[in-house]
Enzyme design. Structure first.
Site, short mmCIF file in Angstrom:
data_model
loop_
_atom_site.label_atom_id
_atom_site.label_comp_id
_atom_site.label_asym_id
_atom_site.label_seq_id
_atom_site.Cartn_x
_atom_site.Cartn_y
_atom_site.Cartn_z
N GLY A 294 0.82 -1.21 0.00
CA GLY A 294 0.00 0.00 0.00
C GLY A 294 0.85 1.26 0.00
O GLY A 294 1.93 1.29 0.60
N GLY A 296 0.25 1.43 -3.36
CA GLY A 296 0.19 0.73 -4.62
C GLY A 296 1.01 1.28 -5.76
O GLY A 296 1.00 0.71 -6.86
N GLY A 297 1.73 2.38 -5.57
CA GLY A 297 2.50 2.96 -6.66
C GLY A 297 3.58 2.02 -7.17
O GLY A 297 3.71 1.78 -8.38
N ASP A 346 4.76 -12.99 8.62
CA ASP A 346 4.44 -14.43 8.69
C ASP A 346 3.47 -14.74 7.57
O ASP A 346 2.34 -15.17 7.80
CB ASP A 346 3.85 -14.78 10.06
N CYS A 413 11.59 5.21 3.06
CA CYS A 413 11.52 6.64 2.73
C CYS A 413 12.05 7.43 3.91
O CYS A 413 11.36 8.28 4.50
CB CYS A 413 10.09 7.05 2.38
#
Length: 475
Positions: A294, A296-297, A346, A413
């Site tokens: 997430g 999603g880029g 996991d 980031c």
């Protein structure tokens, strides 16, 4: 410099007055300043995010382009320099900032930014701040704001820095923290991570954090072309073959973005995903994994590239709402992909099941301070200590998930060493089956990538977010 104070809400005297029900005929501030005030109030009073709340305000109030740009600069700049402005305001009031009513303090911060960091003359900053306080809070608070703003406007930011900040010679971190609106602990972290560690490079990095980030776009491989973005007014990105930079305007107005053929994505974010895809691989290249996919880029880039190679992508996120964003980003990709809600530490897949694995690990986000102006004051050093065990556990899971000979890209980031190279060092040392791969050859044309093998992007050097990349091969 300490984080901005959270003022008490139980105040009724001047400078601490609640919004009053005075006649509606009193002067009011212009719409741009009111929008900025409401955005800052939402951030400081409701823990909202400026990049989410401000666009909604601008759209709902139908500000023209000029007013919207002014409100954006005022909101983001005020939030970036909140800690600095609080010290300056605190030097010009007769009580602790915690005793000011929160709306009054926010209005004074907005006024300080106008007079100290924007092209607003001091007398105009005073009068518009007084009008704002009078219209939004009340007459008594307006008189208080008038007195404070007049004193703040008696000096420029350099003069206040000379008076209130530590001297550069004795405490360069404290001095630069004040002058460039960063908590000292973040300044120290950036200094530690910068190659060479020079003060000039550090100051350039801090200054870049206070500049608006460009709107970077990425086309989805197999679904869009950069030429379509260029025809819509964008310019080709410098290094990403799928990227473009939009100089101005709303990316949502571009047909390719509306249709899902392209999306907003920082060029550094594109480059780290492309490096994983471009690095050579011995043996099969059929199964790819994006562990924390997430919003999603990167998954959209990888899915398109996997489709071109007849490979399959599994995109995983622990949070259902983020997984839905990934599904939206992948909608329209013609290849084989799956989006799964699962805990990647996991995961429900066999060991050594993938050929390429991307781990864009949860992190402090210190590399994206340009985009999230309030984040620098919300983050604390303790956050780093809390994130590191998760980052380490996820990287170990990535290593288990990739086959021998396969590749793992560890991405964050943030440039904070406790979240980047030292995490990789620890996992390599305890694993005994990993080798670092020099990532620089797979970032063709990108300058100033350091000595390798890992890569750290910098806003002041590359114009991207401060993305970190380590490429690892499992033996």
């Amino acid at each position: 410099m300490t984080p901005p104070e959270k003022p008490s809400r139980r105040r009724h005297q001047s400078g601490g007055q609640r919004r009053s029900r005075e006649p509606a005929s009193r002067p009011t501030a212009d719409p741009a300043r009111v929008a900025a005030f409401d955005a800052v109030r939402a951030v400081s009073g409701e823990d909202a995010y400026a990049n989410l709340v401000l666009p909604e305000l601008l759209q709902s109030r139908r500000l023209n382009a000029r007013d919207a740009a002014f409100a954006t600069e005022l909101t983001y700049g005020t939030l970036r320099f909140t800690g600095t402005y609080d010290v300056i305001i605190g030097a010009n009031v007769d009580r602790p900032l915690g005793e000011l009513d929160p709306p009054v303090l926010d209005a004074l911060r907005l006024g300080a930014h106008q007079t100290l960091s924007m092209r607003v003359p001091p007398h105009a900053a005073v009068s518009t701040t007084v009008d704002l306080v009078r219209g939004q809070i009340g007459e008594g608070a307006a008189r208080f704001a008038n007195a404070v703003m007049r004193r703040v406007g008696e000096r420029d930011l350099d003069a206040w820095t000379a008076e209130l900040a530590p001297s550069r010679e004795k405490d360069v971190v404290g001095h630069l923290a004040f002058r460039h609106g960063h908590p000292p602990w973040i300044v120290r972290a950036l200094r530690d991570a910068l190659p060479g560690g020079g003060d000039d490079a550090l100051e350039a990095c801090l200054a870049a954090d206070n500049e608006p980030a460009p709107v970077a776009l990425a086309v989805r491989p197999g679904r869009g072309e950069v030429e379509e973005l260029v025809e819509a007014g964008a310019q080709p990105a410098r290094w990403s073959r799928y990227g473009a930079i939009l100089p101005s305007g709303d990316p949502g107005r571009i047909a390719a973005v509306r249709a899902g053929r392209a999306g907003v994505q920082d060029e550094g974010s594109q480059l780290v995903a492309l490096a994983l895809a471009d690095a050579p691989l011995d043996g099969p290249d059929e199964r790819w994994l994006d562990m924390c996919a997430g919003p999603g880029g990167k998954a959209a880039l990888l899915a398109g590239l996997a489709t071109e190679r007849d490979a399959r992508l599994l995109a995983v996120d622990q949070h259902e709402h983020r997984a839905r964003l990934v599904e939206q980003a992948l909608r329209g990709d013609s290849g084989e992909h799956e989006v799964l809600v699962a805990d990647a530490t996991d995961g429900p897949w066999p060991e050594a099941d993938f050929d390429r694995v991307l781990l864009d690990a949860p992190c402090s986000g210190l590399g994206a301070l340009r985009r999230r102006p309030e984040a620098r004051w919300r983050r604390q050093p303790s956050d780093i200590a809390e994130l590191r065990p998760l980052q380490t556990e996820l990287l170990r899971a990535a290593v288990r998930s990739v086959r021998p000979g396969g590749l793992v890209a560890y991405v964050t980031c943030t440039p904070h060493l406790a979240e980047t190279a030292t995490v990789v060092d620890d996992v390599i040392r305890k694993s005994g089956e990993l080798e670092r791969i020099d990532a620089r050859p797979y970032l063709s044309g990108v300058p100033d990538l350091g000595d390798g093998p890992d890569v750290q992007f910098w806003p002041h050097v590359h114009g991207t977010d401060a993305m970190y990349l380590a490429l690892l091969r499992r033996r």
